[in-house]
Design a protein around this motif. Structure first.
Motif, PDB file in Angstrom:
ATOM      1  N   GLN A 139      -9.122  -0.036  -7.044  1.00  0.00           N
ATOM      2  CA  GLN A 139      -8.640   1.324  -7.288  1.00  0.00           C
ATOM      3  C   GLN A 139      -7.403   1.314  -8.177  1.00  0.00           C
ATOM      4  N   TYR A 160       0.823  -1.208   0.000  1.00  0.00           N
ATOM      5  CA  TYR A 160       0.000   0.000   0.000  1.00  0.00           C
ATOM      6  C   TYR A 160       0.856   1.257   0.000  1.00  0.00           C
ATOM      7  N   VAL A 218      -8.826  -1.874  -2.583  1.00  0.00           N
ATOM      8  CA  VAL A 218      -7.633  -1.146  -3.021  1.00  0.00           C
ATOM      9  C   VAL A 218      -7.157  -1.679  -4.375  1.00  0.00           C
ATOM     10  N   TRP A 255     -12.736   0.660   4.206  1.00  0.00           N
ATOM     11  CA  TRP A 255     -11.499   0.785   4.984  1.00  0.00           C
ATOM     12  C   TRP A 255     -11.625   2.027   5.844  1.00  0.00           C
TER      13      TRP A 255
END
Length: 606
Positions: free
Chosen positions: A228, A146, A225, A316
């Motif tokens: 995304q 991340y 994520v 999240w």
């Protein structure tokens, strides 16, 4: 203790220092550190180390420096307080207001954690000890990936850090990897991490969600994520962008793919749908408030989402966050205690909110030269009719001249409303800098019980990703990969109708692309830098409706002595920024990073 351990211990102490006055899971400092080995034989210290890895997860409501992605795009201005170098045209490697170091430190600390966590016999001896270790490894591996992703969004193709802790004598002269290599790396790391994580944050040994683990990484978070990432990967900035054909490493390696791959959109759509399905299978849904009045229901659904709706919609979450400082920075001075009244929204954003029937402003129901003689829960009598009959989210997100004060008002009849005209209760007269240059302030996420003095604040998690965003990711990617697929309208309309806008019944690919982009503009305004990154990944920063830089407008804050004063309700240039330059697609690597790593190339233009 050998040299390497001393080196890493110093890194740990620096990297895990707290960054604010609040402490929680995201701001935790290991105490009584003796050696790295000592940390990983003690359960409490090991878990504190893991907690420290979370501390650089971005705070979406951070005001001190954290608004940079909103105040450098066509959303907001706080230039009475702060004006980043991008806005003046002075952005350079030596004047950058964001850094890489903190993220690379966290990546290194994640490496140390992953190399040592299996040694913790105290955790292994617990019931489900092996499962706990497995979960912790999944969290650390995800966070390592991340933080690479955060760097990629800001700097484009980056140097991928070694996946081992290393030593001071190792060679850290690492060139940028290509964008495609970076995406492949983070996706692989996240997919591996996902295999070690539960679907949801269950209490160990049960199928019950553990509130104490709010914000911790699980499969739902990872999948969101990844969606995304693949949306960015498919977008024009990164997919066959010949405009950046000169962005190369020293050896001539191309850093942005020059050949368009339409298949990326299908992969992004599939990833988004998988993330939605997983989230909904675990109880996630769009937050809704019921009310006999559909308009009021939409207003409350969108307003209360930020304090009541996170359990339903939040994917999240960040438990400790700066929504309090954001609240008193944005709130008008008509609120008890006189907040700072300075996060100004630009007229261009205000104008993009639709009328309540879903039409654009400027039609027969829109007038900037008349004033209403009625009042309702959103504005008072005497308000300019440019602010009446707008969609529910307009009244959720925008504080305007004549709007009802969004929280606990000061004593006095006039303080029940917000006055941005020159001599009004939130106007410029008599103030040094706590006034909005545009005559509007941000209203989103201001709680109705908020008061600045006495300070009354309702603590709530911040949503880094929410289900509505996944719906819009899916709708966008599907419209590009499979135009006409009924799911495009299904998921786009779910967000529209929750926001009080009529459902669309059809449209061409181009028409729906326009509607999806507008929906992201409104639904995600002032959230997680969505607009900043959207206009860049779409490659539209010089197109009408998306223009970045130049002059931005607002009302005439230098005029007006009454609420219905026509002198105030005149559009004028509120401030100007440097015109758009190609180099603003990405930030420059900071000069200190360039000095350390001689293999780095700077993004062209800096």
């Amino acid at each position: 203790m050998n040299l390497n351990k001393l080196f890493f211990l110093a890194l740990v102490i620096v990297a895990l220092l707290p960054t604010g006055c609040k402490k929680g899971f995201f701001e935790t400092v290991p105490d009584n550190l003796i050696t790295v080995d000592g940390v990983f034989t003690n359960r409490g210290q090991t878990e504190r180390w893991l907690a420290g890895l979370y501390s650089s997860v971005q705070d979406p409501w951070l005001t001190s420096g954290g608004l940079q992605f909103h105040i450098t795009t066509d959303e907001a201005d706080i230039s009475n307080w702060e004006n980043p170098a991008m806005n003046s045209g002075a952005l350079a490697a030596t004047s950058i207001n964001i850094t890489t170091g903190g993220y690379y430190e966290k990546i290194r600390l994640a490496n140390i954690f992953l190399e040592n966590i299996d040694k913790n016999q105290e955790i292994l001896a617990l019931n489900n000890g092996e499962e706990i270790i497995k979960r912790y490894k999944g969290e650390a591996q995800f966070l390592r990936a991340y933080y690479h992703w955060v760097l990629m969004k800001q700097f484009g193709p980056i140097e991928i850090a070694p996946l081992k802790s290393g030593s001071p004598n190792d060679d850290y002269q690492i060139p940028r990897s290509s964008w495609d290599e970076c995406v492949a790396f983070v996706m692989k790391e996240m997919e591996e991490a996902k295999q070690n994580l539960p679907a949801n944050n269950f209490t160990v040994g049960t199928s019950d969600v553990d509130p104490a683990r709010t914000g911790r990484i699980n499969q739902i978070v990872v999948s969101a994520v990844q969606a995304q990432i693949l949306l960015f990967h498919a977008s024009p900035l990164y997919n066959g962008n010949v405009e950046l054909g000169d962005f190369k490493n020293m050896d001539g390696k191309q850093l942005i793919n020059q050949t368009y791959d339409a298949g990326r959109w299908a992969k992004a759509a599939a990833a988004a749908k998988a993330a939605i399905d997983l989230a909904e299978a675990n109880g996630k849904k769009l937050f809704r408030v019921n009310d006999a009045d559909p308009f009021r229901a939409a207003f409350l659904s969108c307003r209360n989402l930020y304090w009541d709706g996170w359990k339903d919609e939040g994917i999240w979450l960040r438990v400790t966050n700066s929504s309090g400082p954001y609240e008193y920075s944005a709130a008008p001075r008509s609120i008890q205690g006189t907040p700072w009244n300075g996060i100004a929204l630009v007229q261009e954003l205000v104008d993009d909110f639709r009328m309540k029937d879903g039409s654009e402003i400027g039609g027969s129901g829109y007038n900037e030269n008349t004033y209403t003689n009625t009042a309702n829960p959103y504005y008072v009598s005497g308000t300019n009719t440019m602010y009446t009959n707008r969609e529910p989210r307009f009244y959720v997100d925008v504080t305007f001249n004549g709007s009802v004060t969004p929280a606990v008002a000061k004593a006095g009849a006039n303080n029940a409303r917000v006055e941005f005209f020159l001599t009004g209760n939130s106007g410029k007269a008599g103030e040094t800098r706590n006034w909005p240059k545009t005559g509007y302030t941000s209203r989103k996420n201001i709680h109705p019980t908020f008061s600045f003095s006495p300070y009354v604040y309702l603590a709530r998690p911040a949503m880094l990703i929410r289900l509505a965003e996944l719906y819009l990711i899916y709708a966008e990617a599907l419209n590009e990969s499979d135009p006409g697929n009924p799911d495009v309208l299904k998921y786009l309309n779910a967000v529209r109708t929750r926001g009080g806008i009529p459902a669309l019944t059809g449209g061409t690919q181009v028409q729906l692309r326009t509607q999806i982009r507008r929906e992201r503009r409104i639904e995600l305004c002032m959230e997680n830098g969505a607009r900043y990154f959207d206009v860049r990944r779409w490659k539209v920063p010089q197109e009408e409706g998306f223009v970045q830089g130049g002059s931005y407008t607002g009302m005439n804050i230098e005029a007006g002595s009454i609420l219905s004063d026509p002198a105030f309700h005149q559009r004028k240039i509120a401030f100007s920024r440097a015109v758009w330059q190609r180099k603003y697609y990405f930030y420059p690597y900071p000069q200190e990073e360039m000095d350390r790593n001689k293999q780095l190339v700077q993004f062209p233009g800096y």
